[in-house]
Structures are given as structure tokens and as C-alpha cells.
Scaffold this active site. Structure first.
Site, short mmCIF file in Angstrom:
data_model
loop_
_atom_site.label_atom_id
_atom_site.label_comp_id
_atom_site.label_asym_id
_atom_site.label_seq_id
_atom_site.Cartn_x
_atom_site.Cartn_y
_atom_site.Cartn_z
N ARG A 1 9.79 -23.59 58.68
CA ARG A 1 9.66 -22.74 57.48
C ARG A 1 8.43 -23.22 56.74
NH1 ARG A 1 14.03 -21.00 52.96
NH2 ARG A 1 14.40 -19.54 54.64
N HIS B 1 10.31 -12.94 58.01
CA HIS B 1 11.56 -13.73 58.04
C HIS B 1 12.44 -13.16 59.16
CE1 HIS B 1 14.53 -16.45 56.77
NE2 HIS B 1 14.83 -15.99 55.58
N GLN C 1 16.33 -13.93 59.48
CA GLN C 1 17.12 -13.25 58.47
C GLN C 1 17.38 -11.80 58.89
OE1 GLN C 1 18.35 -14.37 55.21
NE2 GLN C 1 19.49 -12.49 55.62
N ASP D 1 15.23 -7.79 47.50
CA ASP D 1 14.91 -9.23 47.54
C ASP D 1 14.25 -9.58 46.21
OD1 ASP D 1 14.50 -11.83 48.44
OD2 ASP D 1 12.75 -11.34 49.66
N CYS E 1 19.14 -10.97 51.16
CA CYS E 1 19.01 -12.19 51.97
C CYS E 1 19.45 -13.42 51.20
CB CYS E 1 17.58 -12.34 52.47
SG CYS E 1 16.36 -12.56 51.16
N ARG F 1 23.67 -15.37 59.63
CA ARG F 1 22.52 -16.23 59.93
C ARG F 1 22.91 -17.24 61.01
NH1 ARG F 1 18.53 -17.02 56.19
NH2 ARG F 1 17.51 -18.02 57.95
N1 NVA Z 1 11.22 -13.44 49.84
C1 NVA Z 1 11.97 -14.66 49.63
C2 NVA Z 1 13.01 -14.82 50.68
C3 NVA Z 1 13.86 -16.04 50.53
C4 NVA Z 1 14.86 -16.19 51.63
C5 NVA Z 1 11.02 -15.85 49.63
O1 NVA Z 1 10.13 -15.90 50.49
O2 NVA Z 1 11.16 -16.72 48.78
N1 CP Z 2 17.93 -16.26 53.00
C1 CP Z 2 17.42 -17.49 53.21
O1 CP Z 2 16.54 -17.69 54.07
O2 CP Z 2 17.98 -18.44 52.44
P1 CP Z 2 17.46 -19.94 52.23
O3 CP Z 2 16.14 -19.87 51.53
O4 CP Z 2 18.53 -20.59 51.42
O5 CP Z 2 17.29 -20.57 53.58
#
Ligand code: NVA
Ligand code: CP
Length: 307
Positions: A103, A130, A133, A222, A262, A290
Site C-alpha cells: 500500500r 484499489h 477493494q 468514498d 469501502c 475483503r
Molecule cells: N480513497 C480512500 C480509500 C481508503 C480505503 C483513500 O485513498 O484514502
Molecule cells: N477500505 C480499506 O482499504 O480500508 P483500510 O484503509 O482500513 O485498509
């Protein structure tokens, strides 16, 4: 199946459906105490340059349930944080582990990691996409609706990593996709280019959430400020005024329309407390999936790597 899962654009419809079918099977096995047919003792290195609750816990639990072990690496406690190049990290982890989940911010870091790693690399979120997800999201919608093709998927909000992945994943599975984003916050150009080439599904992009929501079978939203965009939060609250999934938006969708998020969610911003709580079962099924979807990704990629 390819060596890595970097973005859904790399996958065919058949490959996505193979992941979803495997996820359903692994979920059934786990819930019924049936052992998974997977070699023991595999390790997954998990690199986190951003925060996480779901991704970390579901990957770590998932590899454990497959008979293996997850190894958590944050930037602050690995040499990545001190500038060790990603291509060296890739080659080192390839000598110890069986797969890497990462990540991070730039998609190019994930692509670079995959280029130098001899083991599968899984994208656990970048600024661009993502994919894990959205595989869980597609699994959840298919569980609730019994199918994907022909359903209308609506996304309301920032044209971010979730929007990019949902557009590609939905279209690849034969869904109609409608997106409402402010003009300055549209999805990535590469995704819009792809959407323009899809023949058997319908894609619409508007800046009016009320247009996008009409007759939707599932509405996604989101956060307005993603990880790394915290300093823009106030500016974004103004830009996204009117993009809250509320009862008025839901009234335009089909009566049995699902809601997916998500998570984490900001109640009162992109979604109201009422809509969130009214659809909490669907949203937490999505969070649960997930685990199953990522086990399927690890299962298929790691088994593939053995052959
Ligand atoms: N769009 C959000 C998704 C988190 C799972 C982010 O990138 O922070
Ligand atoms: N939805 C998601 O990826 O959650 P986290 O940021 O908690 O991993």
C-alpha cells in the site's frame, strides 16, 4: 492469471470472475470448517506506506487461514523509510517470501516493485487504484443481487482510486456504470479512455449526482479527501457540497438499491448517518469480503507461481 495484481485494467473479465468464484468457494470453506487446498508455510510481506485497518487485518488473517504467515512492514520500521530503493527491496523480499502486498502513494512504485520481484505483487491501494477493494465489492454485489452483468453501478464523489477501480471493475463485469464527480475531481484519464472503448456496457460521467443515481442497483461513495490529501480537506468540503449520498439521492435509485462504502466513512460528508446505518449490513458484508476476495487473489497468484 498474471504474475501480479497491480490494477484491474490488467485483468480480463474471465480472470475477475475466476477470482470472485474462488472467493465464494474459500468463504464457503471457511464458514463450514472445510480445510483450504493450499500449501502450508507461505509468507506474505505486507508493506504499508499509508494507514490501514481492513487491508492489514484481512490480509494478515487471510494468509494465516491459508496456512501461512503475514509480515507487517511499515516505512518507519523498515529500510524503505531510510531510502532503500524499491527494486532492491523487491529482490530481497523475493528471496524470503512467497508474495508481497504493498500500500503506497504512486502506482509507479507498485509497478516497479513487481518488475523486480520474482514473486507475486498485490496492490493494496495506491493513489491510482484499489483493486482488492473492488474485487470484494463485486463479490458483495453479486452475493446480494445474484448477478453483475446488466446491473447499474453508480459512484458519487471524488474521482479517486475507488472511482478508477470501480469504473474498470464494473465495466469489465458487464455492468452499466454512472459516475458523478465535480469537474475538477474527475476519474483518471486512462480509466476514462478505457471506458470509452467498452462496447457491451454503458458508461456515463456527469457532475450531477441526481442524474447519476437514477435507477441505480448499487450506489458507491468514498471520502472526499483521501490519504495524503488531508491538507485539502476544507477546500474539498466546499467542492463536494451536494455530493452527499442522502435519502433524496436514494429515492432516485431502484427501491432495492444497495449502498457500498469501502470505509472508513465520514458520516455527514459523503454519506448521511441514516443512509449508512440503513445499509450497514451490506457495507459490513463488503468489509468482510475483503478477507475472502484477497484470500482468492493470494490463492490464485501463489498457486500460479508454484507451477
Ligand atoms: N480513497 C480512500 C480509500 C481508503 C480505503 C483513500 O485513498 O484514502
Ligand atoms: N477500505 C480499506 O482499504 O480500508 P483500510 O484503509 O482500513 O485498509
Amino acid at each position: 492469471m498474471k504474475k501480479d495484481l497491480l490494477k484491474l485494467l490488467d485483468l480480463s473479465r474471465a480472470e475477475i470472475l475466476e477470482i470472485l468464484d474462488t472467493a465464494d468457494r474459500l468463504k464457503y470453506e471457511q464458514k463450514n470448517g472445510i480445510a483450504h487446498d493450499f500449501p502450508k508455510g507461505k509468507t506474505l510481506a505486507m508493506i504499508f506506506a499509508k494507514s490501514s485497518t481492513r487491508t492489514r487485518v484481512s490480509f494478515e488473517t487471510g494468509i494465516f487461514q491459508l496456512g501461512g504467515q503475514g509480515i507487517f512492514l511499515s516505512n518507519s520500521d523498515s529500510q524503505l523509510g531510510r531510502g532503500e530503493p524499491i527494486q532492491d527491496t523487491a529482490r530481497v523480499l523475493s528471496r524470503y517470501c512467497d508474495a508481497i502486498m504493498i500500500r503506497t502513494f504512486d502506482q509507479s512504485e507498485v509497478e516497479q516493485l513487481a518488475k523486480y520481484a520474482t514473486i507475486p505483487v498485490i496492490n493494496g491501494l495506491t493513489d491510482y487504484t484499489h483493486p482488492c477493494q473492488v474485487l470484494a465489492d463485486l463479490q458483495t454485489v453479486r452475493e446480494h443481487k445474484g448477478k453483475l452483468a446488466g446491473l447499474k453501478l453508480c459512484y458519487i464523489g471524488d474521482g479517486n482510486n475507488m472511482a478508477n477501480a470501480l469504473i474498470v471493475g464494473g465495466l469489465k463485469c458487464g455492468m452499466d456504470v454512472s459516475v458523478a464527480s465535480p469537474l475538477d475531481y474527475r476519474p483518471d484519464a486512462s480509466v476514462l479512455e478505457y471506458a470509452a472503448t467498452v462496447e457491451d456496457a454503458k458508461f456515463t460521467l456527469t457532475d450531477d449526482p441526481k442524474v447519476a443515481a437514477v435507477d441505480a442497483d448499487v450506489i458507491f461513495t468514498d471520502v472526499w479527501a483521501s490519504m495524503g490529501q488531508e491538507s485539502e480537506a476544507e477546500k474539498r468540503k466546499i467542492a463536494f457540497r451536494g455530493y452527499c449520498v442522502d435519502d433524496a439521492i436514494m429515492a432516485l435509485a431502484k427501491p432495492d438499491c444497495m449502498v457500498q462504502h469501502c470505509l472508513p466513512a465520514h458520516r455527514g460528508e459523503e454519506i448521511t448517518e441514516e443512509v449508512f446505518e440503513g445499509h450497514a449490513d451490506e457495507i459490513f458484508d463488503e468489509a468482510e469480503n475483503r478477507l475472502h476476495a484477497q484470500k482468492a487473489v493470494m490463492y490464485l497468484l501463489m498457486k500460479n507461481a508454484l507451477n
